[in-house]
Design a protein around this motif. Structure first.
Motif, PDB file in Angstrom:
ATOM      1  N   ALA A   1       0.823  -1.215   0.000  1.00  0.00           N
ATOM      2  CA  ALA A   1       0.000   0.000   0.000  1.00  0.00           C
ATOM      3  C   ALA A   1       0.860   1.271   0.000  1.00  0.00           C
ATOM      4  O   ALA A   1       0.660   2.165  -0.835  1.00  0.00           O
ATOM      5  CB  ALA A   1      -0.941  -0.005   1.208  1.00  0.00           C
ATOM      6  N   ILE A   2       1.797   1.355   0.919  1.00  0.00           N
ATOM      7  CA  ILE A   2       2.622   2.565   1.027  1.00  0.00           C
ATOM      8  C   ILE A   2       3.504   2.731  -0.206  1.00  0.00           C
ATOM      9  O   ILE A   2       3.584   3.824  -0.791  1.00  0.00           O
ATOM     10  CB  ILE A   2       3.484   2.533   2.308  1.00  0.00           C
ATOM     11  CG1 ILE A   2       2.595   2.519   3.556  1.00  0.00           C
ATOM     12  CG2 ILE A   2       4.457   3.712   2.335  1.00  0.00           C
ATOM     13  CD1 ILE A   2       1.702   3.732   3.728  1.00  0.00           C
ATOM     14  N   SER A   3       4.141   1.658  -0.630  1.00  0.00           N
ATOM     15  CA  SER A   3       5.049   1.748  -1.773  1.00  0.00           C
ATOM     16  C   SER A   3       4.305   2.059  -3.063  1.00  0.00           C
ATOM     17  O   SER A   3       4.812   2.805  -3.910  1.00  0.00           O
ATOM     18  CB  SER A   3       5.857   0.456  -1.907  1.00  0.00           C
ATOM     19  OG  SER A   3       6.652   0.267  -0.759  1.00  0.00           O
ATOM     20  N   SER A   4       3.121   1.516  -3.225  1.00  0.00           N
ATOM     21  CA  SER A   4       2.328   1.819  -4.419  1.00  0.00           C
ATOM     22  C   SER A   4       1.931   3.295  -4.446  1.00  0.00           C
ATOM     23  O   SER A   4       2.001   3.949  -5.497  1.00  0.00           O
ATOM     24  CB  SER A   4       1.075   0.947  -4.472  1.00  0.00           C
ATOM     25  OG  SER A   4       1.420  -0.407  -4.581  1.00  0.00           O
ATOM     26  N   ALA A   5       1.515   3.810  -3.292  1.00  0.00           N
ATOM     27  CA  ALA A   5       1.143   5.230  -3.214  1.00  0.00           C
ATOM     28  C   ALA A   5       2.343   6.122  -3.512  1.00  0.00           C
ATOM     29  O   ALA A   5       2.247   7.092  -4.283  1.00  0.00           O
ATOM     30  CB  ALA A   5       0.577   5.546  -1.830  1.00  0.00           C
ATOM     31  N   VAL A   6       3.486   5.793  -2.929  1.00  0.00           N
ATOM     32  CA  VAL A   6       4.697   6.584  -3.158  1.00  0.00           C
ATOM     33  C   VAL A   6       5.115   6.511  -4.625  1.00  0.00           C
ATOM     34  O   VAL A   6       5.464   7.530  -5.235  1.00  0.00           O
ATOM     35  CB  VAL A   6       5.841   6.110  -2.218  1.00  0.00           C
ATOM     36  CG1 VAL A   6       7.167   6.725  -2.629  1.00  0.00           C
ATOM     37  CG2 VAL A   6       5.519   6.467  -0.775  1.00  0.00           C
ATOM     38  N   ALA A   7       5.050   5.314  -5.217  1.00  0.00           N
ATOM     39  CA  ALA A   7       5.410   5.161  -6.633  1.00  0.00           C
ATOM     40  C   ALA A   7       4.479   5.983  -7.520  1.00  0.00           C
ATOM     41  O   ALA A   7       4.930   6.629  -8.478  1.00  0.00           O
ATOM     42  CB  ALA A   7       5.369   3.687  -7.039  1.00  0.00           C
ATOM     43  N   GLY A   8       3.193   5.981  -7.208  1.00  0.00           N
ATOM     44  CA  GLY A   8       2.232   6.762  -7.992  1.00  0.00           C
ATOM     45  C   GLY A   8       2.518   8.253  -7.930  1.00  0.00           C
ATOM     46  O   GLY A   8       2.489   8.953  -8.955  1.00  0.00           O
ATOM     47  N   ILE A   9       2.823   8.749  -6.735  1.00  0.00           N
ATOM     48  CA  ILE A   9       3.157  10.169  -6.585  1.00  0.00           C
ATOM     49  C   ILE A   9       4.458  10.486  -7.327  1.00  0.00           C
ATOM     50  O   ILE A   9       4.586  11.526  -7.965  1.00  0.00           O
ATOM     51  CB  ILE A   9       3.261  10.552  -5.091  1.00  0.00           C
ATOM     52  CG1 ILE A   9       1.886  10.404  -4.416  1.00  0.00           C
ATOM     53  CG2 ILE A   9       3.785  11.977  -4.929  1.00  0.00           C
ATOM     54  CD1 ILE A   9       1.924  10.474  -2.903  1.00  0.00           C
ATOM     55  N   ALA A  10       5.407   9.559  -7.272  1.00  0.00           N
ATOM     56  CA  ALA A  10       6.681   9.761  -7.974  1.00  0.00           C
ATOM     57  C   ALA A  10       6.476   9.862  -9.481  1.00  0.00           C
ATOM     58  O   ALA A  10       7.128  10.675 -10.147  1.00  0.00           O
ATOM     59  CB  ALA A  10       7.654   8.631  -7.637  1.00  0.00           C
ATOM     60  N   VAL A  11       5.560   9.062 -10.029  1.00  0.00           N
ATOM     61  CA  VAL A  11       5.270   9.137 -11.461  1.00  0.00           C
ATOM     62  C   VAL A  11       4.724  10.526 -11.813  1.00  0.00           C
ATOM     63  O   VAL A  11       5.134  11.142 -12.809  1.00  0.00           O
ATOM     64  CB  VAL A  11       4.287   8.029 -11.899  1.00  0.00           C
ATOM     65  CG1 VAL A  11       3.750   8.283 -13.296  1.00  0.00           C
ATOM     66  CG2 VAL A  11       4.956   6.667 -11.823  1.00  0.00           C
ATOM     67  N   ILE A  12       3.826  11.035 -10.986  1.00  0.00           N
ATOM     68  CA  ILE A  12       3.282  12.383 -11.220  1.00  0.00           C
ATOM     69  C   ILE A  12       4.408  13.420 -11.181  1.00  0.00           C
ATOM     70  O   ILE A  12       4.480  14.306 -12.039  1.00  0.00           O
ATOM     71  CB  ILE A  12       2.189  12.712 -10.181  1.00  0.00           C
ATOM     72  CG1 ILE A  12       0.979  11.809 -10.403  1.00  0.00           C
ATOM     73  CG2 ILE A  12       1.786  14.188 -10.251  1.00  0.00           C
ATOM     74  CD1 ILE A  12      -0.028  11.818  -9.273  1.00  0.00           C
ATOM     75  N   LEU A  13       5.307  13.292 -10.204  1.00  0.00           N
ATOM     76  CA  LEU A  13       6.432  14.229 -10.099  1.00  0.00           C
ATOM     77  C   LEU A  13       7.365  14.119 -11.305  1.00  0.00           C
ATOM     78  O   LEU A  13       7.886  15.130 -11.782  1.00  0.00           O
ATOM     79  CB  LEU A  13       7.219  13.979  -8.810  1.00  0.00           C
ATOM     80  CG  LEU A  13       6.526  14.367  -7.510  1.00  0.00           C
ATOM     81  CD1 LEU A  13       7.338  13.911  -6.305  1.00  0.00           C
ATOM     82  CD2 LEU A  13       6.294  15.862  -7.456  1.00  0.00           C
ATOM     83  N   MET A  14       7.565  12.902 -11.812  1.00  0.00           N
ATOM     84  CA  MET A  14       8.407  12.734 -13.003  1.00  0.00           C
ATOM     85  C   MET A  14       7.787  13.436 -14.207  1.00  0.00           C
ATOM     86  O   MET A  14       8.489  14.080 -14.984  1.00  0.00           O
ATOM     87  CB  MET A  14       8.621  11.252 -13.311  1.00  0.00           C
ATOM     88  CG  MET A  14       9.619  10.581 -12.403  1.00  0.00           C
ATOM     89  SD  MET A  14      10.038   8.900 -12.946  1.00  0.00           S
ATOM     90  CE  MET A  14       8.616   7.981 -12.398  1.00  0.00           C
ATOM     91  N   ILE A  15       6.481  13.312 -14.333  1.00  0.00           N
ATOM     92  CA  ILE A  15       5.795  13.975 -15.453  1.00  0.00           C
ATOM     93  C   ILE A  15       5.912  15.493 -15.317  1.00  0.00           C
ATOM     94  O   ILE A  15       6.177  16.197 -16.293  1.00  0.00           O
ATOM     95  CB  ILE A  15       4.317  13.536 -15.519  1.00  0.00           C
ATOM     96  CG1 ILE A  15       4.232  12.054 -15.911  1.00  0.00           C
ATOM     97  CG2 ILE A  15       3.523  14.404 -16.489  1.00  0.00           C
ATOM     98  CD1 ILE A  15       2.865  11.424 -15.705  1.00  0.00           C
ATOM     99  N   GLU A  16       5.752  15.998 -14.096  1.00  0.00           N
ATOM    100  CA  GLU A  16       5.824  17.440 -13.867  1.00  0.00           C
ATOM    101  C   GLU A  16       7.223  18.012 -14.042  1.00  0.00           C
ATOM    102  O   GLU A  16       7.371  19.185 -14.381  1.00  0.00           O
ATOM    103  CB  GLU A  16       5.345  17.771 -12.441  1.00  0.00           C
ATOM    104  CG  GLU A  16       3.852  17.572 -12.234  1.00  0.00           C
ATOM    105  CD  GLU A  16       3.428  17.792 -10.798  1.00  0.00           C
ATOM    106  OE1 GLU A  16       4.298  17.949  -9.918  1.00  0.00           O
ATOM    107  OE2 GLU A  16       2.209  17.799 -10.554  1.00  0.00           O
ATOM    108  N   THR A  17       8.258  17.201 -13.803  1.00  0.00           N
ATOM    109  CA  THR A  17       9.631  17.728 -13.840  1.00  0.00           C
ATOM    110  C   THR A  17      10.415  17.273 -15.062  1.00  0.00           C
ATOM    111  O   THR A  17      11.625  17.536 -15.130  1.00  0.00           O
ATOM    112  CB  THR A  17      10.397  17.313 -12.575  1.00  0.00           C
ATOM    113  OG1 THR A  17      10.417  15.880 -12.487  1.00  0.00           O
ATOM    114  CG2 THR A  17       9.791  17.913 -11.323  1.00  0.00           C
TER     115      THR A  17
END
Length: 194
Positions: A175-191
């Motif tokens: 659960a935690i790692s999936s949530a963190v990975a999802g947020i990281a994908v959004i940050l990768m797209i933004e940056t």
């Protein structure tokens, strides 16, 4: 306020700044696979990250290397994503000594990248000062203190959930790692820099 106190507070605030939550996400991703009884391993892991962070922070601040900040800002969420996906892959694994050593290496290596992300800001704060080792030391001690506080809170919450609600370790990691990975994908797209 002394120079040490000032830069200690800057380091602590840097890691705990909710608007720059990428560092918090990374620290959470690092410690998600560990239980509270493994706090010594987590302390070594967080310290390895701080060492890596400190090294590149010093190298850029002392003008020994220069970096493209756009690339670094993209690489930071990549490190978060890799760490989180690694956790998901390991969630059913018995976390033995070899896995811990691999995590220490990644924490150190990814700390190098994260240090690059803050180096230009710290360099601007220091201005034309020539004696900056004391400030760098104080900043990194503050960073370490902030990380330990975040990890303590996070692992305390995990312990309470495991103990009182009987959440399986495997489910917690997923659960935690999936949530963190999802947020990281959004940050990768933004940056993304291309």
């Amino acid at each position: 306020m002394t120079d040490f106190q000032l830069y200690f507070e800057l380091g602590r605030e840097h890691i705990m700044d909710i608007t720059a939550y990428d560092h918090i996400l990374f620290v959470i991703a690092l410690c998600t696979i560990y239980q509270i009884a493994e706090w010594k391993k987590v302390l070594v892991l967080v310290t390895a990250f701080t060492i890596g962070h400190s090294l590149t922070l010093a190298l850029v601040t002392l003008d020994w290397i220069s970096v493209n900040s756009a690339v670094v800002e993209f690489l930071i969420p990549v490190t978060i994503f890799i760490t989180a996906v690694g956790n998901i892959r390991k969630r059913n694994t018995d976390f033995h000594h070899k896995a811990s050593r691999t995590n220490y290496f990644f924490a150190l290596f990814f700390g190098l990248i994260h240090g690059l992300g803050f180096s230009n800001y710290l360099k601007a704060l220091l201005g034309n000062e020539t004696e900056i080792l004391g400030q760098l030391f104080a900043f990194n001690v503050g960073l370490e203190a902030g990380q330990i506080l975040i990890v303590s809170i996070f692992m305390g919450i995990a312990a309470v959930l495991h103990f009182f609600f009987h959440i399986a370790r495997r489910d917690w990691i997923l659960a935690i790692s999936s949530a963190v990975a999802g947020i990281a994908v959004i940050l990768m797209i933004e940056t993304r820099f291309w």
